[in-house]
Design a protein around this motif. Structure first.
Motif, mmCIF file in Angstrom:
data_model
loop_
_atom_site.group_PDB
_atom_site.id
_atom_site.type_symbol
_atom_site.label_atom_id
_atom_site.label_comp_id
_atom_site.label_asym_id
_atom_site.label_seq_id
_atom_site.Cartn_x
_atom_site.Cartn_y
_atom_site.Cartn_z
ATOM 1 N N UNK A 1 0.840 -1.206 0.000
ATOM 2 C CA UNK A 1 0.000 0.000 0.000
ATOM 3 C C UNK A 1 0.874 1.254 0.000
ATOM 4 N N UNK A 2 2.016 1.181 0.692
ATOM 5 C CA UNK A 2 2.940 2.328 0.727
ATOM 6 C C UNK A 2 3.455 2.685 -0.656
ATOM 7 N N UNK A 3 3.731 1.677 -1.454
ATOM 8 C CA UNK A 3 4.218 1.942 -2.816
ATOM 9 C C UNK A 3 3.142 2.603 -3.667
ATOM 10 N N UNK A 4 1.895 2.188 -3.447
ATOM 11 C CA UNK A 4 0.788 2.802 -4.196
ATOM 12 C C UNK A 4 0.651 4.273 -3.792
ATOM 13 N N UNK A 5 0.717 4.534 -2.474
ATOM 14 C CA UNK A 5 0.621 5.929 -1.995
ATOM 15 C C UNK A 5 1.769 6.763 -2.542
ATOM 16 N N UNK A 6 2.979 6.197 -2.519
ATOM 17 C CA UNK A 6 4.141 6.924 -3.041
ATOM 18 C C UNK A 6 3.974 7.254 -4.518
ATOM 19 N N UNK A 7 3.416 6.293 -5.260
ATOM 20 C CA UNK A 7 3.226 6.509 -6.696
ATOM 21 C C UNK A 7 2.260 7.668 -6.930
ATOM 22 N N UNK A 8 1.182 7.714 -6.123
ATOM 23 C CA UNK A 8 0.215 8.812 -6.258
ATOM 24 C C UNK A 8 0.880 10.132 -5.887
ATOM 25 N N UNK A 9 1.613 10.126 -4.774
ATOM 26 C CA UNK A 9 2.276 11.365 -4.345
ATOM 27 C C UNK A 9 3.370 11.760 -5.323
ATOM 28 N N UNK B 1 -5.704 9.931 -3.453
ATOM 29 C CA UNK B 1 -6.020 11.049 -4.340
ATOM 30 C C UNK B 1 -7.085 11.960 -3.732
ATOM 31 N N UNK B 2 -7.689 11.522 -2.625
ATOM 32 C CA UNK B 2 -8.680 12.339 -1.933
ATOM 33 C C UNK B 2 -10.050 12.294 -2.562
ATOM 34 N N UNK B 3 -10.333 11.258 -3.338
ATOM 35 C CA UNK B 3 -11.667 11.161 -3.939
ATOM 36 C C UNK B 3 -12.395 9.937 -3.415
ATOM 37 N N UNK B 4 -12.229 9.681 -2.174
ATOM 38 C CA UNK B 4 -12.793 8.504 -1.503
ATOM 39 C C UNK B 4 -14.297 8.422 -1.681
ATOM 40 N N UNK C 1 3.157 11.619 -8.495
ATOM 41 C CA UNK C 1 2.647 12.171 -9.738
ATOM 42 C C UNK C 1 1.596 11.358 -10.474
ATOM 43 N N UNK C 2 1.285 10.143 -10.016
ATOM 44 C CA UNK C 2 0.217 9.391 -10.669
ATOM 45 C C UNK C 2 -1.118 10.020 -10.309
ATOM 46 N N UNK C 3 -1.907 10.379 -11.316
ATOM 47 C CA UNK C 3 -3.158 11.095 -11.061
ATOM 48 C C UNK C 3 -4.376 10.197 -11.061
ATOM 49 N N UNK C 4 -4.237 8.987 -11.512
ATOM 50 C CA UNK C 4 -5.368 8.059 -11.561
ATOM 51 C C UNK C 4 -4.873 6.664 -11.178
ATOM 52 N N UNK C 5 -5.839 5.779 -10.918
ATOM 53 C CA UNK C 5 -5.474 4.390 -10.626
ATOM 54 C C UNK C 5 -4.773 3.793 -11.847
ATOM 55 N N UNK C 6 -5.220 4.204 -13.004
ATOM 56 C CA UNK C 6 -4.631 3.706 -14.254
ATOM 57 C C UNK C 6 -3.135 4.032 -14.312
#
Ligand code: FES
Length: 56
Positions: free
Chosen positions: A11-19, A53-56, A21-26
């Motif tokens: 989960x940490x890697x997913x959060x890091x990826x979003x932070x 991303x804050x769109x929970x 610069x990844x803007x979507x799950x895609x």
């Protein structure tokens, strides 16, 4: 916590990826390869990406 066992993604890697610069799950999927094998983790991975991303 491991989210994707096939690719060994946490989960940490997913959060890091979003932070990072990844803007979507895609984008996260493309960047990390999460959910690209058995697909079982897709729901959880998507949820974590959305939460971050804050769109929970
Ligand atoms: Fe993520 Fe299989 S657990 S693709």
């Amino acid at each position: 916590m491991y989210v994707c066992l096939c690719q060994g993604i946490t989960d940490g890697q997913i959060r890091n990826a979003v932070q990072g610069g990844c803007c979507t799950y895609r984008d996260v999927r493309i960047a990390l390869g999460v959910g690209t094998q058995c697909g079982k983790c897709a729901c959880v991975a998507k949820q974590i990406a959305r939460e971050t991303l804050g769109e929970e």
